[in-house]
Enzyme design. Structure first.
Site, PDB file in Angstrom:
ATOM      1  N   HIS A  92      -5.044  -6.494   8.916  1.00  0.00           N
ATOM      2  CA  HIS A  92      -4.276  -5.868   7.826  1.00  0.00           C
ATOM      3  C   HIS A  92      -5.049  -4.778   7.102  1.00  0.00           C
ATOM      4  O   HIS A  92      -4.582  -4.245   6.084  1.00  0.00           O
ATOM      5  CB  HIS A  92      -3.869  -6.918   6.801  1.00  0.00           C
ATOM      6  CG  HIS A  92      -2.907  -7.950   7.295  1.00  0.00           C
ATOM      7  ND1 HIS A  92      -1.544  -7.840   7.168  1.00  0.00           N
ATOM      8  CD2 HIS A  92      -3.116  -9.111   7.944  1.00  0.00           C
ATOM      9  CE1 HIS A  92      -0.962  -8.903   7.693  1.00  0.00           C
ATOM     10  NE2 HIS A  92      -1.900  -9.689   8.179  1.00  0.00           N
ATOM     11  N   LYS A 119       1.683  -1.456  -7.142  1.00  0.00           N
ATOM     12  CA  LYS A 119       0.870  -2.019  -6.046  1.00  0.00           C
ATOM     13  C   LYS A 119      -0.499  -2.349  -6.626  1.00  0.00           C
ATOM     14  O   LYS A 119      -0.808  -1.976  -7.744  1.00  0.00           O
ATOM     15  CB  LYS A 119       0.720  -1.002  -4.886  1.00  0.00           C
ATOM     16  CG  LYS A 119       0.272   0.375  -5.346  1.00  0.00           C
ATOM     17  CD  LYS A 119       0.313   1.395  -4.206  1.00  0.00           C
ATOM     18  CE  LYS A 119       1.729   1.784  -3.836  1.00  0.00           C
ATOM     19  NZ  LYS A 119       1.831   2.119  -2.388  1.00  0.00           N
ATOM     20  N   ARG A 120      -1.343  -3.047  -5.864  1.00  0.00           N
ATOM     21  CA  ARG A 120      -2.690  -3.346  -6.351  1.00  0.00           C
ATOM     22  C   ARG A 120      -3.376  -2.029  -6.691  1.00  0.00           C
ATOM     23  O   ARG A 120      -3.125  -1.001  -6.067  1.00  0.00           O
ATOM     24  CB  ARG A 120      -3.478  -4.097  -5.274  1.00  0.00           C
ATOM     25  CG  ARG A 120      -3.088  -5.537  -5.091  1.00  0.00           C
ATOM     26  CD  ARG A 120      -3.390  -6.383  -6.297  1.00  0.00           C
ATOM     27  NE  ARG A 120      -4.805  -6.502  -6.593  1.00  0.00           N
ATOM     28  CZ  ARG A 120      -5.496  -7.658  -6.529  1.00  0.00           C
ATOM     29  NH1 ARG A 120      -4.892  -8.763  -6.144  1.00  0.00           N
ATOM     30  NH2 ARG A 120      -6.772  -7.714  -6.836  1.00  0.00           N
ATOM     31  N   LYS A 173      -5.364   3.867  -2.856  1.00  0.00           N
ATOM     32  CA  LYS A 173      -3.922   3.956  -3.175  1.00  0.00           C
ATOM     33  C   LYS A 173      -3.672   5.099  -4.172  1.00  0.00           C
ATOM     34  O   LYS A 173      -2.552   5.512  -4.393  1.00  0.00           O
ATOM     35  CB  LYS A 173      -3.442   2.608  -3.698  1.00  0.00           C
ATOM     36  CG  LYS A 173      -3.514   1.476  -2.655  1.00  0.00           C
ATOM     37  CD  LYS A 173      -3.173   0.128  -3.261  1.00  0.00           C
ATOM     38  CE  LYS A 173      -3.366  -1.020  -2.289  1.00  0.00           C
ATOM     39  NZ  LYS A 173      -2.288  -1.186  -1.305  1.00  0.00           N
ATOM     40  N   THR A 188       4.204  -2.300   2.088  1.00  0.00           N
ATOM     41  CA  THR A 188       5.511  -2.980   2.202  1.00  0.00           C
ATOM     42  C   THR A 188       6.372  -2.667   0.984  1.00  0.00           C
ATOM     43  O   THR A 188       7.596  -2.655   1.062  1.00  0.00           O
ATOM     44  CB  THR A 188       5.289  -4.502   2.334  1.00  0.00           C
ATOM     45  OG1 THR A 188       4.313  -4.913   1.377  1.00  0.00           O
ATOM     46  CG2 THR A 188       4.835  -4.875   3.724  1.00  0.00           C
ATOM     47  N   LYS A 209      10.621  -1.786   0.318  1.00  0.00           N
ATOM     48  CA  LYS A 209      11.498  -2.368  -0.703  1.00  0.00           C
ATOM     49  C   LYS A 209      12.172  -1.250  -1.501  1.00  0.00           C
ATOM     50  O   LYS A 209      13.363  -1.304  -1.788  1.00  0.00           O
ATOM     51  CB  LYS A 209      10.676  -3.300  -1.605  1.00  0.00           C
ATOM     52  CG  LYS A 209      10.076  -4.479  -0.866  1.00  0.00           C
ATOM     53  CD  LYS A 209       8.894  -5.119  -1.578  1.00  0.00           C
ATOM     54  CE  LYS A 209       8.184  -6.132  -0.675  1.00  0.00           C
ATOM     55  NZ  LYS A 209       6.898  -6.619  -1.236  1.00  0.00           N
TER      56      LYS A 209
HETATM   57  C1  26W Z   1     -11.998 -10.570   1.926  1.00  0.00           C
HETATM   58  C2  26W Z   1     -11.177  -9.999   0.853  1.00  0.00           C
HETATM   59  C3  26W Z   1      -9.844  -9.524   1.339  1.00  0.00           C
HETATM   60  C4  26W Z   1      -8.685 -10.084   0.803  1.00  0.00           C
HETATM   61  C5  26W Z   1      -7.449  -9.625   1.240  1.00  0.00           C
HETATM   62  C6  26W Z   1      -7.402  -8.640   2.201  1.00  0.00           C
HETATM   63  C7  26W Z   1      -6.042  -8.224   2.659  1.00  0.00           C
HETATM   64  C8  26W Z   1      -6.040  -7.887   4.089  1.00  0.00           C
HETATM   65  C9  26W Z   1      -5.613  -7.081   1.895  1.00  0.00           C
HETATM   66  C10 26W Z   1      -4.157  -6.765   2.079  1.00  0.00           C
HETATM   67  O1  26W Z   1      -3.348  -7.349   1.431  1.00  0.00           O
HETATM   68  N1  26W Z   1      -3.871  -5.780   2.943  1.00  0.00           N
HETATM   69  C11 26W Z   1      -2.539  -5.229   2.931  1.00  0.00           C
HETATM   70  O2  26W Z   1      -1.750  -5.960   3.876  1.00  0.00           O
HETATM   71  C12 26W Z   1      -0.399  -5.501   3.849  1.00  0.00           C
HETATM   72  C13 26W Z   1       0.407  -6.415   4.775  1.00  0.00           C
HETATM   73  O3  26W Z   1       0.133  -6.122   6.096  1.00  0.00           O
HETATM   74  C14 26W Z   1      -0.292  -4.027   4.239  1.00  0.00           C
HETATM   75  O4  26W Z   1       1.047  -3.628   4.128  1.00  0.00           O
HETATM   76  C15 26W Z   1      -1.183  -3.180   3.342  1.00  0.00           C
HETATM   77  O5  26W Z   1      -1.195  -1.852   3.803  1.00  0.00           O
HETATM   78  C16 26W Z   1      -2.599  -3.736   3.317  1.00  0.00           C
HETATM   79  O6  26W Z   1      -3.393  -3.056   2.369  1.00  0.00           O
HETATM   80  C17 26W Z   1      -8.536  -8.078   2.737  1.00  0.00           C
HETATM   81  C18 26W Z   1      -9.780  -8.536   2.301  1.00  0.00           C
END
Ligand code: 26W
Length: 818
Positions: free
Chosen positions: A364, A555-556, A561, A663, A667
């Site tokens: 992701h 978004k975060r 971003k 995502t 929406k």
């Molecule tokens: C280790 C810390 C950590 C925690 C969460 C993450 C996630 C992968 C971050 C995340 O939410 N990524 C998002 O995933 C979405 C679902 O696929 C995508 O639509 C977003 O572009 C992506 O940033 C990475 C690293």
């Protein structure tokens, strides 16, 4: 038996009213006249849950009866959002419940607002898991979601004087009517200690024995996930960590009261709280304990159910298709090898074949700082048996790679599961790829970049293992629940097929030149903006101008971003209004929302910047009626449901090549917002579907960014070249926009002029150009409504139903048209 019970669960307004009164007395334990809104919500929740239970039981019975293949979605995060109204929608009892509430003189929406949101996730990854659970059940895919039952979810965000302040999320304070403890599924997970190797005197084979330092109990809590109007109910099984022995009487009697509960405290910390850092790994020991704990409980649970159905362990991969939601559960690959070789005594080769055939891995993120690499000391001390297994996997894997790429030592070193440069690390993404049958990205561009860059070596070694499944979102929560008036309008002209086949929205195109319909379309938009306006008035005592363009970025908060690019553009508008250069700007309302990871100071400064800009333009008599900037606190699933339907412009402005998919963009599209964005992640596919004339494109592309990075990027050059950008950056430096305060934003100004990792300076002018284009077209409400309608009409691809169909076809090998 069941018929009598079923009779009680009738779904008429009367049935619901009676059930409500019964639960108020029997479950809540109060006469209705003494109940408060929280009691009323809980009584309603219990009666809705009743109406899910039968379908839940019949669903499991049919799975066992038909011995179906089951998908297990392993995710450290499930951002579910409130259950009540979603369950009512999927059961088709919303109208009856509303009638029942009218008869009881309650407002259903008010009751629903009492539900504490289960915020068991950070952002995109966690919410995607929730959308996928809804779609898997609606498509009748036999599935179980496995995760952690955090006692404290994502923090609550308060904005105090422009700064984010975090508060703990006590979502379980008054219990949770949507979960049921499954005592029969309790598991035990080992940690620490050492391993012993003995020789099997008969076979002479080596036998490994793990002598753990301590074990923790895993208690399962099941949440029903109802499908859309199909009587299917899948299960979300979340694990809670408990001490094997929660109270040591002996120690207590020795007077060491704290000692008596130490184990309990320590064990329970494992599922205590969700880790808030999004996209930045922390390498924290507790985080690895969380990951191993829920993954081990889940795999042991599958083996238990496998044996309960008297299936041979050798056939494990035929029965279970386990999807790894990023690398967070990828320790599962070594754990299944441990179970199969150490406990089930299957030979290594056969165990490895089963393991690879069982797992699929979804990546992701491309951000290097988000790829998990565990320091060897932490890993080896917590999981001494697993590090041995990973060494053995690595030894055999590198042998294959040495044969496949003879002499290419650099490639072997890059592909090794163990990083040797600097401190030794376990590379979880490498383990996930080597141990899975399929690897996928979450949007076309992202999956290409994975093959061309992040996982290039592995793509060259296993080209057929790589695929793409573009993300999707569930139209049930994000369209039908979020915007009932739009749903009614769509049902009116299209019928209801689109509820489970979103491509049917294409039918809307027949109305793109129907003035009457476009009128209704605009009215619907104004209504949604009005509803959000009321909420903002109620919650923040700020009134929004519904005639203004609602320009939204939620978004975060993260540098890639580029919420700061959005804020700098607004400062540009401010300067141009102040200079008199910009006269007839159509009024704009800029809405921001999103949480910053507590330790991410730069992101917190970006929130402060947005709030400061809001102060500035809101106070200035020249701009206050033209520009309104608002940071809406505590962005969440339920707040998203209020915001997406009300947006006119959807901000998708990430640096090209950085947003894996996105995502929120989907929406917004479904709800008729028009996007302004870069060629990044899913924006590219949205623009393909909707037509380039219905998308405000700007910015450098991913190859151009890569090119500039290689050639050496000097952000100051763009500052020099652009008079507006220079005025904005100088103003920021000199405190012009912050009551003379030159310190607060100094780090941001310095970074953007010297480093600017995310090309904010380079994209500023083109972004401003696209923004002014959007502003102009918004004034042509007929043209805008056409663009808005076409965004909804062409959003079919971005339903999570389409994504799940692709997972079933290309990865899980589950045939849906039975
Ligand atoms: C280790 C810390 C950590 C925690 C969460 C993450 C996630 C992968 C971050 C995340 O939410 N990524 C998002 O995933 C979405 C679902 O696929 C995508 O639509 C977003 O572009 C992506 O940033 C990475 C690293």
């Amino acid at each position: 038996g069941t018929t009598a019970i079923a009779a009680q669960d009738n779904r008429s307004a009367d049935g619901i009213r009676l059930a409500f009164l019964r639960h108020m007395r029997r479950t809540i334990g109060k006469p209705v006249e003494f109940s408060n809104t929280l009691d009323q919500y809980r009584a309603m929740a219990h009666l809705v849950r009743d109406r899910v239970m039968d379908d839940w039981i019949t669903t499991v019975e049919s799975y066992v009866q038909h011995n179906v293949r089951v998908v297990c979605y392993l995710s450290a995060e499930f951002l579910l959002g409130p259950h009540l109204l979603n369950a009512m929608l999927n059961l088709g009892i919303t109208d009856s419940a509303e009638k029942a509430c009218d008869e009881l003189h309650y407002s259903l929406t008010q009751l629903a607002d009492e539900e504490p949101e289960p915020g068991l996730g950070n952002g995109g990854l966690g919410r995607l898991a929730a959308c996928y659970m809804d779609s898997m059940t609606t498509l009748e895919v036999p599935a179980v979601g496995y995760g952690l039952r955090y006692e404290f979810g994502i923090f609550r965000q308060e904005i105090r004087d422009g700064w984010q302040v975090e508060h703990s999320d006590k979502w379980l304070e008054y219990g949770n009517p949507w979960e049921i403890p499954a005592s029969e599924a309790t598991q035990h997970v080992s940690f620490g200690g050492h391993t012993e190797t003995t020789k099997d005197e008969k076979t002479g084979e080596l036998i490994w024995k793990w002598v753990p330092a301590f074990t923790v109990k895993g208690v399962a809590y099941d949440t029903p996930i109802p499908g859309y109007r199909n009587k299917q109910v899948n299960r979300l099984r979340l694990w809670k960590a408990e001490a094997e022995d929660s109270f040591d009487l002996e120690i207590f009697n020795r007077g060491d009261y704290m000692g008596a509960v130490r184990d309990k405290m320590e064990s329970e910390t494992i599922s205590k709280v969700l880790y808030p850092p999004d996209e930045t790994e922390q390498g924290k020991r507790l985080r690895l304990m969380q990951q191993y704990f829920f993954t081990s409980c889940s795999l042991q649970d599958m083996v238990r159910l496998h044996k309960l159905q008297k299936l041979p362990i050798e056939k494990f991969a035929d029965k279970w298709s386990v999807q790894l939601n990023d690398t967070h559960p990828s320790i599962g690959i070594a754990e299944l090898m441990r179970i199969l070789t150490d406990e089930e005594e299957i030979g290594w080769d056969e165990a490895w074949t089963i393991t690879q055939a069982t797992f699929g891995y979804t990546n992701h993120t491309l951000l290097p700082e988000a790829l998990e690499k565990w320091p060897l000391p932490i890993f080896a001390s917590l999981l001494p048996r697993h590090i041995e297994i990973i060494y053995e996997i690595n030894r055999r894997f590198l042998k294959d790679m040495q044969a496949k790429f003879p002499g290419d030592t650099a490639r072997w070193a890059r592909m090794s599961l163990i990083g040797e440069d600097g401190e030794k690390q376990v590379r979880m993404a490498n383990l996930a790829v080597v141990g899975s049958k399929m690897v996928n990205g979450v949007a076309k561009l992202h999956s290409e970049l994975l093959k061309e860059d992040t996982l290039k070596d592995f793509y060259e070694a296993f080209p057929n293992r790589f695929t793409n499944v573009t993300n999707g979102v569930t139209p049930r929560r994000w369209l039908m629940l979020a915007d009932p008036p739009l749903t009614a309008l769509l049902n009116e002209v299209l019928g209801t097929a689109w509820h489970t086949d979103l491509y049917a929205l294409r039918g809307l195109e027949d109305y793109v030149d129907d003035a009457g319909f476009l009128d209704k379309w605009r009215k619907r938009q104004e209504e949604s903006k009005g509803r959000l306006g009321d909420f903002i008035k109620r919650s923040m005592d700020v009134s929004l101008n519904p005639a203004s363009m609602f320009d939204v970025q939620v978004k975060r908060i993260h540098e890639y971003k580029r919420q700061h690019l959005n804020a700098l553009h607004i400062l540009g508008l401010y300067c141009r209004i102040k200079s008199g250069e910009l006269k007839d700007l159509p009024p704009r309302t800029f809405l921001f929302g999103g949480k910053a990871a507590p330790s991410y100071t730069y992101a917190k400064l970006m929130i402060k910047l947005v709030c400061t800009v809001g102060e500035l333009v809101g106070k200035d008599p020249q701009t206050k009626d033209l520009l309104r900037v608002l940071f809406v606190p505590d962005y969440s699933v339920s707040l998203g449901q209020r915001i997406y339907p009300a947006a006119d412009l959807s901000e998708q402005i990430s640096t090209a090549g950085k947003e894996a998919s996105g995502t929120g963009c989907m929406k917004f599209m479904m709800n008729g917002a028009v996007a302004i964005g870069t060629l990044d992640g899913a924006n590219i596919e949205i623009r393909e579907e909707v037509g380039e004339e219905n998308f405000f494109l700007f910015g450098l592309t991913a190859p151009q960014i890569a090119e500039k990075q290689k050639a050496g990027y000097r952000p100051r050059d763009f500052y020099e070249k652009s008079p507006l950008l220079r005025e904005v950056m100088d103003g920021l430096r000199d405190g012009r926009f912050s009551n003379g305060d030159r310190d607060t934003f100094a780090p941001l100004v310095r970074d953007l002029l010297e480093v600017d990792r995310y090309f904010v300076m380079a994209d500023f002018d083109d972004y401003a150009r696209a923004q002014s284009e959007a502003g102009k077209i918004f004034c042509d409400s007929k043209k805008w409504s056409r663009m808005s309608l076409l965004n909804t009409a062409r959003s079919g691809k971005f339903s999570s139903d389409r994504s799940i169909r692709e997972y079933c076809q290309n990865i899980w090998k589950i045939n849906l048209d039975r």
